[in-house]
Motif scaffolding. Structure first.
Motif, mmCIF file in Angstrom:
data_model
loop_
_atom_site.group_PDB
_atom_site.id
_atom_site.type_symbol
_atom_site.label_atom_id
_atom_site.label_comp_id
_atom_site.label_asym_id
_atom_site.label_seq_id
_atom_site.Cartn_x
_atom_site.Cartn_y
_atom_site.Cartn_z
ATOM 1 N N GLU A 41 -6.773 30.897 22.881
ATOM 2 C CA GLU A 41 -7.545 32.006 23.442
ATOM 3 C C GLU A 41 -7.961 33.025 22.395
ATOM 4 N N LEU A 42 -7.223 33.096 21.295
ATOM 5 C CA LEU A 42 -7.607 33.971 20.185
ATOM 6 C C LEU A 42 -8.002 33.077 19.008
ATOM 7 N N PRO A 43 -9.292 32.934 18.777
ATOM 8 C CA PRO A 43 -9.736 32.023 17.712
ATOM 9 C C PRO A 43 -9.183 32.394 16.339
ATOM 10 N N GLU A 44 -8.836 33.659 16.148
ATOM 11 C CA GLU A 44 -8.300 34.103 14.866
ATOM 12 C C GLU A 44 -6.887 33.572 14.629
ATOM 13 N N LEU A 45 -6.233 33.123 15.681
ATOM 14 C CA LEU A 45 -4.856 32.650 15.565
ATOM 15 C C LEU A 45 -4.843 31.153 15.264
ATOM 16 N N ASP A 46 -5.253 30.839 14.043
ATOM 17 C CA ASP A 46 -5.193 29.464 13.566
ATOM 18 C C ASP A 46 -3.865 29.275 12.837
ATOM 19 N N SER A 47 -3.689 28.149 12.157
ATOM 20 C CA SER A 47 -2.397 27.888 11.521
ATOM 21 C C SER A 47 -2.061 28.938 10.462
ATOM 22 N N LEU A 48 -3.041 29.376 9.689
ATOM 23 C CA LEU A 48 -2.795 30.423 8.697
ATOM 24 C C LEU A 48 -2.503 31.746 9.393
ATOM 25 N N GLY A 49 -3.210 32.027 10.480
ATOM 26 C CA GLY A 49 -2.984 33.245 11.239
ATOM 27 C C GLY A 49 -1.576 33.317 11.799
ATOM 28 N N VAL A 50 -1.035 32.180 12.229
ATOM 29 C CA VAL A 50 0.324 32.145 12.763
ATOM 30 C C VAL A 50 1.333 32.491 11.669
ATOM 31 N N VAL A 51 1.128 31.938 10.481
ATOM 32 C CA VAL A 51 2.034 32.215 9.361
ATOM 33 C C VAL A 51 1.976 33.695 8.989
ATOM 34 N N GLU A 52 0.766 34.231 8.902
ATOM 35 C CA GLU A 52 0.611 35.657 8.575
ATOM 36 C C GLU A 52 1.213 36.537 9.666
ATOM 37 N N LEU A 53 1.001 36.156 10.920
ATOM 38 C CA LEU A 53 1.544 36.909 12.041
ATOM 39 C C LEU A 53 3.070 36.887 12.016
ATOM 40 N N ALA A 54 3.649 35.726 11.777
ATOM 41 C CA ALA A 54 5.108 35.618 11.730
ATOM 42 C C ALA A 54 5.680 36.511 10.628
ATOM 43 N N ALA A 55 5.070 36.491 9.461
ATOM 44 C CA ALA A 55 5.552 37.323 8.351
ATOM 45 C C ALA A 55 5.448 38.808 8.706
ATOM 46 N N ALA A 56 4.349 39.190 9.336
ATOM 47 C CA ALA A 56 4.161 40.592 9.723
ATOM 48 C C ALA A 56 5.169 41.011 10.798
ATOM 49 N N LEU A 57 5.448 40.124 11.746
ATOM 50 C CA LEU A 57 6.437 40.425 12.789
ATOM 51 C C LEU A 57 7.836 40.536 12.192
ATOM 52 N N GLU A 58 8.149 39.661 11.245
ATOM 53 C CA GLU A 58 9.455 39.732 10.585
ATOM 54 C C GLU A 58 9.625 41.078 9.886
#
Length: 96
Positions: A41-58
């Motif tokens: 549903e969020l096109p920006e959340l691709d595989s690289l986006g998930v990695v960046e998001l996880a690091a930011a959440l951590e």
């Protein structure tokens, strides 16, 4: 609202802030809520986006997200991600 509810709401708000900043979707920030879907549903959340998001959440929540945590259930919606973060925070730092 009890303290758990306040913590949950604060976690949800924090997750939305991290999503918006990490994915660069400031223009849609006001539309994100617990029910907003993530994968597919969020096109920006691709595989690289998930990695960046996880690091930011951590960084934001001072937690560790393990490789086995990258499941479709965790990343189904903003709410499921916020619930996961809340659970991880409570197991990492009890009484926080």
């Amino acid at each position: 609202m009890n303290s758990t509810g306040l913590e949950s709401e604060a976690t949800l708000t924090g997750v939305v802030e991290v999503l918006v900043r990490t994915l660069g979707i400031e223009d849609r920030a006001s539309t994100l809520n617990r029910d907003t879907g993530l994968f597919g549903e969020l096109p920006e959340l691709d595989s690289l986006g998930v990695v960046e998001l996880a690091a930011a959440l951590e960084d934001r929540f001072d937690i560790v997200i393990d490789d086995e945590d990258f499941t479709s259930e965790v990343f189904e919606s903003v709410g499921t991600l916020a619930d996961f973060i809340g659970q991880r925070r409570s197991t990492v730092a009890p009484g926080r």
